[in-house]
Motif scaffolding. Structure first.
Motif, short mmCIF file in Angstrom:
data_model
loop_
_atom_site.label_atom_id
_atom_site.label_comp_id
_atom_site.label_asym_id
_atom_site.label_seq_id
_atom_site.Cartn_x
_atom_site.Cartn_y
_atom_site.Cartn_z
N VAL A 1 11.93 8.50 4.01
CA VAL A 1 13.39 8.44 4.20
C VAL A 1 13.95 9.85 4.33
CG1 VAL A 1 15.55 7.76 3.11
CG2 VAL A 1 13.57 6.26 2.97
N SER A 2 13.46 10.78 3.53
CA SER A 2 13.96 12.16 3.60
C SER A 2 13.64 12.80 4.94
CB SER A 2 13.35 12.98 2.46
OG SER A 2 13.73 14.33 2.55
N GLY B 1 1.45 -3.37 9.07
CA GLY B 1 2.44 -3.28 10.14
C GLY B 1 3.77 -2.80 9.59
N PRO B 2 4.68 -2.38 10.46
CA PRO B 2 5.98 -1.86 10.00
C PRO B 2 6.83 -2.95 9.35
CG PRO B 2 5.94 -2.08 12.39
CD PRO B 2 4.56 -2.38 11.94
N VAL B 3 7.58 -2.51 8.31
CA VAL B 3 8.50 -3.42 7.61
C VAL B 3 9.85 -2.70 7.49
CG1 VAL B 3 6.68 -4.58 6.32
CG2 VAL B 3 7.79 -2.56 5.33
N ARG B 4 10.89 -3.51 7.29
CA ARG B 4 12.20 -2.93 7.09
C ARG B 4 12.29 -2.26 5.70
NH1 ARG B 4 16.84 -5.01 9.90
NH2 ARG B 4 17.92 -4.97 7.88
N LEU B 5 13.14 -1.22 5.64
CA LEU B 5 13.28 -0.50 4.37
C LEU B 5 13.87 -1.39 3.29
CD1 LEU B 5 13.12 2.16 2.75
CD2 LEU B 5 15.39 2.76 3.65
N GLY C 1 0.79 -1.22 0.00
CA GLY C 1 0.00 0.00 0.00
C GLY C 1 0.82 1.26 0.00
N LEU C 2 2.05 1.19 -0.47
CA LEU C 2 2.93 2.36 -0.49
C LEU C 2 3.28 2.72 -1.94
CD1 LEU C 2 5.39 1.43 2.41
CD2 LEU C 2 3.48 3.03 2.51
N SER C 3 3.63 3.96 -2.11
CA SER C 3 4.10 4.42 -3.42
C SER C 3 5.57 4.82 -3.32
CB SER C 3 3.27 5.63 -3.90
OG SER C 3 3.46 6.74 -3.03
N GLU C 4 6.17 4.99 -4.46
CA GLU C 4 7.59 5.39 -4.49
C GLU C 4 7.78 6.76 -3.84
OE1 GLU C 4 11.24 5.68 -7.76
OE2 GLU C 4 9.17 5.43 -8.41
N VAL C 5 6.85 7.67 -4.08
CA VAL C 5 6.95 9.02 -3.49
C VAL C 5 6.83 8.96 -1.98
CG1 VAL C 5 5.90 11.31 -3.43
CG2 VAL C 5 6.08 10.08 -5.61
N ALA D 1 17.71 -0.99 8.08
CA ALA D 1 16.81 -1.49 9.12
C ALA D 1 15.73 -0.49 9.50
CB ALA D 1 17.62 -1.88 10.36
N LEU D 2 15.65 0.65 8.82
CA LEU D 2 14.65 1.66 9.12
C LEU D 2 13.25 1.08 8.94
CD1 LEU D 2 13.93 4.66 9.75
CD2 LEU D 2 13.99 5.05 7.27
N GLU D 3 12.39 1.24 9.96
CA GLU D 3 11.03 0.71 9.90
C GLU D 3 10.13 1.66 9.12
OE1 GLU D 3 9.64 -0.10 13.78
OE2 GLU D 3 10.83 -1.94 14.01
N VAL D 4 9.42 1.09 8.17
CA VAL D 4 8.48 1.84 7.35
C VAL D 4 7.08 1.39 7.71
CG1 VAL D 4 7.75 2.38 5.01
CG2 VAL D 4 10.19 2.00 5.49
N PRO D 5 6.21 2.28 8.19
CA PRO D 5 4.85 1.88 8.57
C PRO D 5 4.01 1.55 7.34
CG PRO D 5 5.11 4.25 8.80
CD PRO D 5 6.46 3.71 8.48
#
Length: 547
Positions: A205-206, A250-254, A195-199, A242-246
């Protein structure tokens, strides 16, 4: 010896054409100002301390060169306070140098370039005159390629082929150096499945790596910007992976939805019509732009560029070509205007063409004097040629006008040409001498910093005026006598045949007696000195014999 004179004139013109390639050419020439700039680049990642140490070495070398008065050094700045206010400064070191006003500025800059090249561990050094932009003498080569790797290879090949070539000084390029950076490449399919987009991933991350502005607050009548920073920013490449992306699940690793790796790339990218470009700048080591242009063209012709890459010459060469083309059109327009004015004055289409014969001979002296003095042909020289068109034609007009006046009073073309040339010789020589002596100070280059414009202009006018005056006083009367004399002889033959026909007709009608002089003959000799009538007397002496 009319035909011999014209033959020699043709040989003079042929020699002029043959001597033209020996002329030097430039655009505007060196301004002669006693300031110039030296730039030093140690790379985009150099520290301020390392730049300071390298600058001290270059500064000591500059101070030790005779002819340099002051050296101002700017480290971490572009050398312009106004430019730095908008761009935030710049990498590298800039030296603003003031020299002795009596020194040879071109030779001094060449000496600076030579001595700084011999220094070790000082990075890339470039010497630039004070007159950049429109008055720059640099030859620019635009290199285009479809990708970064091809562009870097093509630019390096062009720089290598030009270094050390004849008539070429320093060679630099504006291709940015590659620096290491961390690239995050999002896997679109993996991100879309969560459910995420590249933007959205890029923004996350920014925001994690640098604080973001969330608003402003007013404190004591001052507006302050409020930034929101992450509590713990990644400090290494593994921490970023290892940055968690919501996500909705649930959160996943980058690194599950993107590739995180260290790579290299340029600090800036320049494109033109969708292709990457770079610019190679070549500073000629001579004031002859033709020699530098030929060297650049020959080097590029022998160069085998990578597939898809292209190199095109521009800079001062294209500026010179455009300026010479426009001034060439102006010269043709000036000649046409002068011809139209003379047609209206002399009421003839033939005589103005004879007068324009003085224009090509002006080029003879101009070219020879420029070769003798070593002054290049530039924009200022062509402006002098424009002035010459009016000056040399004026002398021819003065001569031919008097010859026409004598012919109107009954003289033949030959006699009128000799008499008119003798009467106009002194005024023409005096006028030309006055102009030449008035321009002599400019030709000697004693007019200050404006000499880079005034000196070539004066040399062209003086040389052209000398040759056109001498040759006009010889060639123009000869040509006038041939053309107008032939026209006059044909007219006399026609009138003689017509008179013979009239006499035959008068005899057949029984008309006798001597014909009275015509009014046309009287009017033809009106104003000329009349011959004194011959007084004749007849006396008869008789002898008487004796007795």
């Amino acid at each position: 010896h009319s035909w011999i004179t014209l033959g020699l004139a043709v040989l003079v013109l042929a020699g002029t054409i043959a001597a033209a390639p020996f002329m030097k050419t430039n655009f505007l020439g060196d301004s002669g100002q006693n300031t110039f700039t030296v730039t030093q680049n140690l790379g985009p990642a150099a520290s301020l301390d390392s730049e300071d140490a390298a600058a001290a070495q270059v500064e000591d070398a500059l101070i030790g060169i005779e002819g340099i008065d002051t050296v101002q050094v700017s480290i971490g700045s572009s050398g312009s306070a106004l430019r730095d206010a908008f761009s935030g400064g710049g990498a590298g070191i800039t030296y603003s140098i003031t020299t002795d006003t009596d020194a040879d500025q071109v030779a001094l800059r060449e000496r600076v370039q030579t001595e700084l090249t011999e220094l070790d561990d000082v990075g890339e050094i470039a010497v630039a005159g004070s007159g950049g932009g429109f008055g720059s003498s640099d030859v620019e080569i635009d290199v285009t390629a479809p990708d970064r790797t091809t562009l870097e290879q093509a630019t390096a090949d062009v720089v290598t082929s030009l270094q050390g070539a004849e008539s070429i000084g320093q060679v630099t390029s504006n291709l940015s150096a590659s620096l290491p950076y961390i690239a995050v490449v999002v896997d679109r399919d993996a991100a879309a499945a969560r459910g995420l987009s590249e933007v959205a991933v890029g923004a996350l991350v920014s925001n994690t790596m640098q604080p973001q502005s969330i608003g402003t607050v007013e404190i004591d009548d001052s507006a302050l910007t409020v930034y929101l920073a992450a509590s713990a920013s990644p400090g290494s490449l593994d921490d970023l992976r290892a940055l968690e992306v919501p996500t909705a699940a649930g959160p996943v690793r980058l690194d599950e939805i993107a590739t995180v790796e260290e790579t290299e790339g340029p600090t800036s990218i320049t494109t033109q019509r969708g292709q990457r470009t770079s610019r190679v700048t070549v500073t000629p080591s001579t004031d002859d732009l033709n020699a530098a242009s030929a060297a650049v063209t020959a080097a590029l012709a022998d160069l085998d560029l990578p597939t898809g890459a292209d190199a095109e010459v521009g800079g001062v060469i294209s500026q010179q070509t455009d300026a010479f083309t426009q001034l060439g059109i102006a010269l043709l327009a000036a000649i046409l205007i002068v011809y139209i004015v003379m047609v209206a004055t002399f009421k003839s289409l033939r005589q103005p063409l004879l007068l324009l014969v003085s224009v090509p001979f002006a080029a003879t002296g101009a070219i020879l004097l420029q070769i003798a003095t070593g002054v290049p042909l530039g924009v200022a020289s062509l402006i002098g040629v424009l002035m010459l068109i009016g000056i040399v034609v004026t002398n021819a007009i003065v001569l031919v006008d008097l010859v026409n006046q004598y012919r109107e009073k009954g003289m033949s073309a030959h006699d009128a040409t000799i008499a008119g040339s003798a009467r106009r010789l002194r005024p023409i020589l005096m006028t030309a001498s006055a102009t030449i002596f008035a321009l002599t100070p400019m030709a000697l280059g004693i007019t200050g910093h404006g000499g880079f414009i005034s000196q070539p202009l004066a040399i062209v006018v003086i040389g052209g005026l000398i040759s056109s005056t001498v040759l006009t006083l010889v060639v123009l009367p000869t040509l006038y006598n041939l053309v107008e004399g032939a026209t006059q002889r044909r007219a006399m033959r026609r009138s003689g045949a017509a008179s013979e026909t009239d006499r035959d007709g008068s005899s057949s009608h029984g008309t006798g007696g001597d014909a009275e002089p015509s009014d046309a003959t009287d009017s033809a000799y009106e104003g000329l000195p009349r011959a004194t009538p011959v007084q004749q007397s007849r006396r008869t002496r008789r002898e008487h014999g004796d007795g």
